[in-house]
Design an enzyme around this catalytic site. Structure first.
Site, short mmCIF file in Angstrom:
data_model
loop_
_atom_site.label_atom_id
_atom_site.label_comp_id
_atom_site.label_asym_id
_atom_site.label_seq_id
_atom_site.Cartn_x
_atom_site.Cartn_y
_atom_site.Cartn_z
N HIS A 130 39.88 38.44 34.52
CA HIS A 130 39.89 39.89 34.74
C HIS A 130 40.83 40.62 33.78
O HIS A 130 41.46 41.62 34.13
CB HIS A 130 40.30 40.24 36.18
CG HIS A 130 39.36 39.72 37.22
ND1 HIS A 130 38.33 40.46 37.75
CD2 HIS A 130 39.29 38.52 37.85
CE1 HIS A 130 37.68 39.75 38.64
NE2 HIS A 130 38.23 38.56 38.72
N ASN A 143 34.95 41.92 44.34
CA ASN A 143 34.06 41.88 43.17
C ASN A 143 32.82 42.73 43.43
O ASN A 143 32.59 43.18 44.55
CB ASN A 143 33.61 40.44 42.90
CG ASN A 143 34.66 39.61 42.18
OD1 ASN A 143 35.60 40.15 41.59
ND2 ASN A 143 34.50 38.31 42.21
N HIS A 192 46.90 41.46 45.19
CA HIS A 192 47.06 40.18 45.89
C HIS A 192 46.33 40.26 47.24
O HIS A 192 46.66 41.13 48.05
CB HIS A 192 48.56 39.95 46.13
CG HIS A 192 48.90 38.61 46.72
ND1 HIS A 192 47.96 37.75 47.24
CD2 HIS A 192 50.08 37.98 46.87
CE1 HIS A 192 48.55 36.66 47.68
NE2 HIS A 192 49.84 36.78 47.47
N TYR A 232 47.86 34.49 43.53
CA TYR A 232 48.11 35.83 42.98
C TYR A 232 49.59 36.12 42.75
O TYR A 232 49.95 36.75 41.76
CB TYR A 232 47.43 36.91 43.85
CG TYR A 232 45.92 36.91 43.65
CD1 TYR A 232 45.14 35.84 44.10
CD2 TYR A 232 45.27 37.92 42.96
CE1 TYR A 232 43.77 35.80 43.90
CE2 TYR A 232 43.90 37.89 42.74
CZ TYR A 232 43.16 36.83 43.21
OH TYR A 232 41.80 36.78 43.00
#
Ligand code: HDE
Length: 683
Positions: A75, A148, A339, A362
């Site tokens: 990402h 997503n 996160h 994360y």
């Protein structure tokens, strides 16, 4: 309500406190010393060597040398904006989350969209999954919904994530290809980890090449828990539904866009927000009662599965509006740290093994990316509510903690700060009963990898199916290893032979003999044809040459804007162009700088002075737009161009009326349709 509004403004105020308006002041060093010279370094004589003593030069250069931080491992290429979430109703029967507790309650948000595989500077139209990460700055702390644009994931256990990412990234021996899944290692991974079949089917479909961030759905993917004040829990999945509908470009267009404007998606979002066309998404939830955990023919904790919307309806519970661009991409978009473990009371986790692994990854990734444990103090990451604990020190610490006590429990500071009970808003983990053997294994209920990939395929329209066949043909066409191509085709035979067989033929491998055939269950919500179709904010290229009908064009432009369209004039040269009555219009892009792939539709307004160059350029322009299935309208003067291309009787090609209002209405309807897939491209 006023109080509510004040709280929402807190994020803006916080960001205001750290904003620097450098234009109004003298330049200084970072220590505040006014700088008298910024073009020449300190030298021993005008032609002499530069001196170490030049602290201003050293400070400026050292800062520059350290300007880059590691990009996100996945990402990396992303773009973000600020906005606001508004709850439609109280969700207290399901969750005690304060930001969902009453109708009209508003919460500031920050949303970052991204591609997954490419590096930070890669083209935005890569065939890829898109990240859709939202940070809600709630009064109970930050809540991150890190989702997503596809509702499922490639793998079922987080331990496989490094393998998946190594496989899709450029191959290590030659670092090729950038931002592409169309290569051997990715498809070798898929064929040998067949839990990826469902997500791979989405990846070869239109969903992987969105028209705009504003026209994508978002999904939390995992199953989470809502927990209410009585401690009762429900399983929940999150959805973002775009008001503009879900729409995609075609693959040829995507590839051209990557060259003509690799910033196409960020520019689209940036410009829409600057123009006041604030994009909106509704937040939806699918809810399953705990007692129904085992009532489905799939495991509801399996992240490679959707809950079909027709079986578990999506309840719409709020709306998000993005209404402000960032001031500084690095400080905000790059440094934002999401996160899935940033939750608030009322939202909890399940045992989805992919989610459990993410809860570790994360924080770990922020430590390396943002250089230490104090990333929560960066303005974009700070909660809008106060935060207190005994954590101290570390790189880049900004808080100046006062007092001698940095431990709990204590008596010297009156045992402050002290934990809060659940009644006082303290977070309490849902007390799910867990028992079992410690094993490294997959449950049998996670072993069906194909039936939902088949459901997805069967739910697509015929045009979407063809695009999916073309998508897989391209992807596997780029794979060098014939064995990998064969393995993937054999795998897709388990999705559907109507998909696997034509691709097998296209890529020169053996046709699978057995596999899934025929009709079966569908989920209409999976097809983009069932999403919203509106003309709003769609861009129209208006091709003009000197001598156009000025009165008509003026009225048409106004009427198109009233219908929600965003027209822009394209001509041979930039600058003023005269209509038939001498009125001047401004051409803002040329055929070279404003190619058809940047627009949703084309209108040839032409002009009686149109020369051969215009006819040639306009003809190429229309040909390309036609091949991308876009609506095309033309004034009678442009009829020869349309006739030469032999497209006048094709769907989505229309001669403009003299009455501008009626024409703009018809045109807007054509644009709302998005594309004329029924166009026959074989003739
Ligand atoms: Fe991520 N993911 N991910 N992911 N993910 C990251 O965190 C990871 C997964 C998603 O705009 C990283 O800050 C693991 C699913 C988004 O800043 C990293 C697994 C979903 C973003 C990471 C997954 C996502 C990330 C890299 C498998 C959809 C961008 C940089 C267990 C629900 C957020 C960072 C932004 C980013 C790990 C799978 C969404 C390395 C281990 C499933 C939108 O921590």
């Amino acid at each position: 309500m006023a109080d509510n509004r004040n709280k929402q403004n807190r994020k803006d105020e916080q960001l205001e406190d750290v904003r620097a308006y450098d234009t109004e002041n003298h330049m200084t060093t970072n220590q505040g010393l006014k700088v008298s010279e910024d073009e020449f370094s300190l030298k021993a004589g005008k032609r002499g060597p530069t001196l170490m003593e030049d602290f201003h030069f050293r400070e400026k250069m050292t800062h520059f040398d350290h300007e880059r931080i590691p990009e996100r491992v996945v990402h990396a290429r992303g773009y973000a904006a600020h906005g606001e979430f508004e709850a439609y109703e109280s969700m207290t029967p399901y969750t005690k989350a304060d930001f969902l507790s009453e109708a009209g309650k508003k919460t500031p948000v920050f949303v970052r969209f991204s591609t997954v595989a490419g590096s930070k500077g890669s083209g935005e139209l890569a065939r890829d999954v898109r990240g859709f990460a939202t940070k809600f700055y709630t009064e109970e702390g930050n809540y991150d919904l890190v989702g997503n644009n596809m509702p499922i994931f490639f793998i079922q256990d987080a331990v496989k994530f490094p393998d998946l990412v190594h496989a899709v990234k450029p191959e290590p021996h030659n670092e090729i290809p950038q931002a592409a899944s169309a290569h051997d290692t990715f498809w070798d991974f898929v064929a040998n980890n067949q839990e990826a079949a469902h997500h791979a089917t989405w990846l070869i479909s239109d969903r992987a090449i969105p028209r705009s961030f504003r026209m994508m759905e978002g999904f939390g993917v995992h199953t989470f828990r809502f927990v209410n004040n009585e401690g009762k829990a429900h399983f929940v999945k999150f959805h973002w539904k775009p008001k503009l509908g879900v729409h995609s470009v075609v693959w040829d267009e995507a590839q051209k866009l990557n060259g003509k404007n690799p910033d196409f998606h960020r520019q689209d979002l940036y410009e829409a927000i600057e123009a006041g066309h604030y994009p909106e998404w509704e937040l939806g939830v699918q809810i399953i009662e705990e007692k129904d955990e085992f009532s489905f023919d799939f495991d509801i904790l399996d992240p490679t599965k959707i809950w079909p919307e027709e079986d578990v309806p999506v309840k719409i519970i709020g709306k998000m509006t993005l209404n402000r661009n960032v001031d500084n991409v690095f400080a905000e978009t790059e440094q934002v740290a999401f996160h899935p473990g940033h939750v608030v009371p009322g939202i909890d986790f399940t045992n989805d093994p992919l989610l459990q692994g993410r809860l570790f990854s994360y924080t770990d990734t922020q430590l390396i990316r943002l250089g230490g444990p104090n990333f929560h103090e960066l303005p974009i990451n700070r909660p809008v509510c106060p935060f207190h604990n005994n954590q101290r020190d570390g790189y880049g610490r900004q808080t100046i903690n006062v007092g001698q006590v940095a431990y709990h429990k204590n008596s010297l500071a009156n045992n402050q700060p002290s934990p809060a009970s659940p009644e006082e808003g303290g977070y309490e983990h849902y007390q799910e009963r867990v028992d079992g053997y410690k094993v490294k294994a997959r449950h049998d209920s996670f072993k069906d990898h194909f039936s939902q990939a088949t459901l997805f395929w069967r739910s697509l329209s015929s045009a979407e199916k063809q695009h999916t066949i073309d998508g897989l043909t391209f992807e596997l066409g780029m794979v060098q290893s014939k064995s990998v191509r064969q393995q993937v085709i054999d795998m897709f035979a388990n999705v559907h032979l109507d998909l696997a067989r034509p691709v097998a033929k296209n890529i020169g491998v053996d046709m699978p003999e057995d596999g899934v055939t025929g009709d079966g269950k569908t989920s209409p919500a999976l097809s983009q044809t069932t999403s919203n179709h509106v003309p709003d904010t769609r861009k129209v290229a208006v091709l003009v040459a000197e001598g156009f009908n000025a009165e008509w064009l003026k009225n048409t432009l106004t009427d198109m804007e009233k219908a929600g369209l965003v027209p822009e004039l394209i001509g041979e040269q930039l600058g003023a162009l005269q209509g038939d009555d001498g009125t001047e219009f401004e051409v803002t892009k040329t055929f070279q700088t404003g190619p058809s792939v940047l627009f949703d539709a084309v209108l040839i307004a032409s002009g009686n002075q149109a020369d051969e160059a215009f006819a040639r350029d306009a003809s190429d322009y229309i040909q390309e737009a036609f091949e991308h299935f876009k609506p095309i309208c033309f004034k009678p003067l442009a009829t020869p161009i349309i006739k030469t291309l032999d497209i006048e009787d094709s769907p989505g090609v229309l001669q403009a009326d003299e009455d501008s209002t009626s024409f703009a209405g018809k045109f807007a309807k054509m644009v709302a349709k998005h594309r004329f897939w029924e166009r026959d491209m074989t003739s």
